[in-house]
Each structure stands twice: as C-alpha cells, then as structure tokens.
Design a protein around this motif. Structure first.
Motif, PDB file in Angstrom:
ATOM      1  N   GLY A 121       0.794  -1.218   0.000  1.00 49.53           N
ATOM      2  CA  GLY A 121       0.000   0.000   0.000  1.00 49.53           C
ATOM      3  C   GLY A 121       0.827   1.269   0.000  1.00 49.53           C
ATOM      4  N   ARG A 124       1.763   5.607  -4.697  1.00 46.26           N
ATOM      5  CA  ARG A 124       0.916   6.798  -4.784  1.00 46.26           C
ATOM      6  C   ARG A 124       0.887   7.274  -6.230  1.00 46.26           C
ATOM      7  N   TYR A 139       4.979   4.656   4.279  1.00 45.86           N
ATOM      8  CA  TYR A 139       3.938   3.975   5.046  1.00 45.86           C
ATOM      9  C   TYR A 139       2.667   3.873   4.210  1.00 45.86           C
ATOM     10  N   ASP A 140       1.836   2.949   4.605  1.00 51.62           N
ATOM     11  CA  ASP A 140       0.528   2.790   3.975  1.00 51.62           C
ATOM     12  C   ASP A 140      -0.381   3.949   4.379  1.00 51.62           C
ATOM     13  N   SER A 141      -1.273   4.325   3.467  1.00 46.25           N
ATOM     14  CA  SER A 141      -2.180   5.443   3.772  1.00 46.25           C
ATOM     15  C   SER A 141      -3.151   5.104   4.897  1.00 46.25           C
ATOM     16  N   GLU A 142      -3.446   3.838   5.100  1.00 47.95           N
ATOM     17  CA  GLU A 142      -4.362   3.417   6.156  1.00 47.95           C
ATOM     18  C   GLU A 142      -3.643   3.036   7.450  1.00 47.95           C
ATOM     19  N   SER A 143      -2.338   3.258   7.500  1.00 50.38           N
ATOM     20  CA  SER A 143      -1.585   2.922   8.703  1.00 50.38           C
ATOM     21  C   SER A 143      -1.918   3.911   9.820  1.00 50.38           C
ATOM     22  N   SER A 144      -1.987   3.399  11.036  1.00 53.11           N
ATOM     23  CA  SER A 144      -2.304   4.230  12.204  1.00 53.11           C
ATOM     24  C   SER A 144      -1.070   4.615  13.007  1.00 53.11           C
ATOM     25  N   HIS A 149       1.325   9.850  10.043  1.00 54.38           N
ATOM     26  CA  HIS A 149       0.373  10.961  10.016  1.00 54.38           C
ATOM     27  C   HIS A 149       0.971  12.276  10.511  1.00 54.38           C
TER      28      HIS A 149
END
Length: 256
Positions: A121, A124, A139-144, A149
């Motif tokens: 993921g 881009r 990092y993945d866009s859905e990573s927390s 972020h």
C-alpha cells in the motif's frame, strides 16, 4: 386644495408609468443585468481582436492552436492509477509465464519491486493534467502509526524526484515499458562471452536477401531425373570400350 390634489395624482401616475414595464426590461436595467452586458461586451471584443490577430499573423495563430490541441490531446490520453495497476499486473503475468532461467533480471527486479510496494500500500499516484507520476511512500495510507500521520516528520517534497517510479504520458507508462524491453532475454547468460559474440551486428541487405533466397529454395521439392535415361547413359559408356576391344581382335585375326 383641488389643485394640490391634482398635482399629487399626476405625479403618482407618472411614477407608476415609469416603474411599469416587463420583467425582462427591469432585469436588464438592474445592476446584475448591466454587469452581465458589460462582461459579454468585453468577451465579444476579445474574440474579435483574436480573430483579427489570427488573420494578421497566421503562423503565430497556428502555433498557438497546435499547442492548445496538443495539450488537450495529452490531457485526454493522460493515464490514471487504474491503468498503471493494469499494466503492472499484465507485465507480472507475462513474466510469470517464463522460466526464471530466461527472464531478464532488470525487468523481473523492477516488476517485483513495484508489486511489493503495491501489496504494502505504498504506491501513490499524482496527476499533473497532461502527465502523471507514480511514486512511493514510507507507510501505507491506512496505517495508524504516528510517523505515518505526523506532518512534522513527513518526507519533504524536495525528495519527490528521488521517489518517482514511473511517468505516465500519452497513454503509456514509459519507465515500465522501457524496463520490459527484451524481458525474455537473460543477460547473465551472455556476460561470460567475448565482446565480439555479445555484440550483435545487423546484417547487410545483400546478406539478408541471400539468406532468404536460400531458405525459400530449401522448401522446394527435390526434382529427380529419369532413371531410365541414366541407365541408358551408363550402358552406352560400358558398351563403347567392349566394342573397341572386339574390333581390335577382328583386325588382328584378319591380318594374321
């Protein structure tokens, strides 16, 4: 008293007649109507000047029209992220049909890297209007995770050129197409050969034509001569010396 009443009545009637009119007339005379009319007038004048300028300088107008048409064509054929994923999967399937011993190491390594980033993921896509870019992130866009972020520790835009993986333009992904050139040739098999054998020199047109002619002649049927004619020739060749011997024997007998 009567005179003042008549004056008021006449003034009110005149004001009513001036305010009367169609809705379209009231709209045209309003502020919005005046602004729209001035705007249309400006556009009309600009179009008229553009037409006059094109007539006076046709070469310059042709260049501008060509540039506008080219930009529109590039925008219309600009590939999107779905086309990149489709091209990536197609190239991966084409490589999967080949044995690992004959795959190109450059093509296989590039495609495997893209597939790994896609599965994680981290790929881009960015559209520039007439071209597109595909780059990778950490990092993945859905990573927390906090690092994924936090804008303070994110990757700066100055490092974007180093992270670009492919460029899409006119309906093609150029880096992927370049990496897939000769994907079915393993360069490792030929690295131990002498340079004279590694370099492939194109043949001249004469040699190519001669090879094609020889190849076409090899497919022709073999024409066998008549066996009876050959036998007759052999028999005549054998009878000639025998007849000569018999003639010599007869001459000797007559002389004796």
């Amino acid at each position: 008293m009567a005179a003042s009443w008549l004056l008021k009545r006449w003034c009110s009637t005149a004001a009513t007649e001036t305010t009367k009119g169609t809705r379209w007339q009231r709209l045209r005379n309003s502020r919005a109507g005046v602004w729209c009319r001035s705007l249309l007038s400006d556009y009309k004048e600009a179009c008229r000047e553009a037409v006059l300028g094109a007539r006076e300088r046709p070469l310059k107008a042709s260049v501008y029209l060509g540039l506008l048409g080219g930009m529109y064509a590039c925008h219309y054929t600009n590939p999107d992220d779905a086309s990149f994923e489709t091209s990536l999967l197609e190239t991966s399937n084409r490589l999967a049909l080949l044995s690992p011993w004959i795959r190109s190491g450059t093509s296989d390594g590039h495609v495997q890297t893209l597939v790994k980033l896609r599965n994680e993921g981290r790929l881009r896509y960015a559209s520039l209007g007439i071209a597109s870019l595909t780059y990778y992130t950490d990092y993945d866009s859905e990573s927390s995770l906090y690092e994924a972020h936090c804008s303070a520790i994110s990757v700066p835009w100055a490092e974007l050129p180093e992270r670009v993986l492919d460029v899409g333009f006119t309906g093609r992904w150029w880096v992927l197409d370049h990496k897939m050139k000769d994907f079915d040739i393993n360069e490792e098999e030929f690295k131990h050969l002498p340079p004279a054998l590694v370099a492939a020199v194109p043949l001249s047109p004469q040699i190519t034509e001669r090879n094609e002619r020889v190849h076409q002649e090899s497919w022709k049927a073999v024409v066998m001569e008549d066996e009876s004619d050959e036998l007759d020739g052999i028999q005549k060749a054998m009878d000639t010396p025998v007849k000569g011997i018999e003639r010599n024997t007869i001459n000797k007998a007559q002389t004796s």
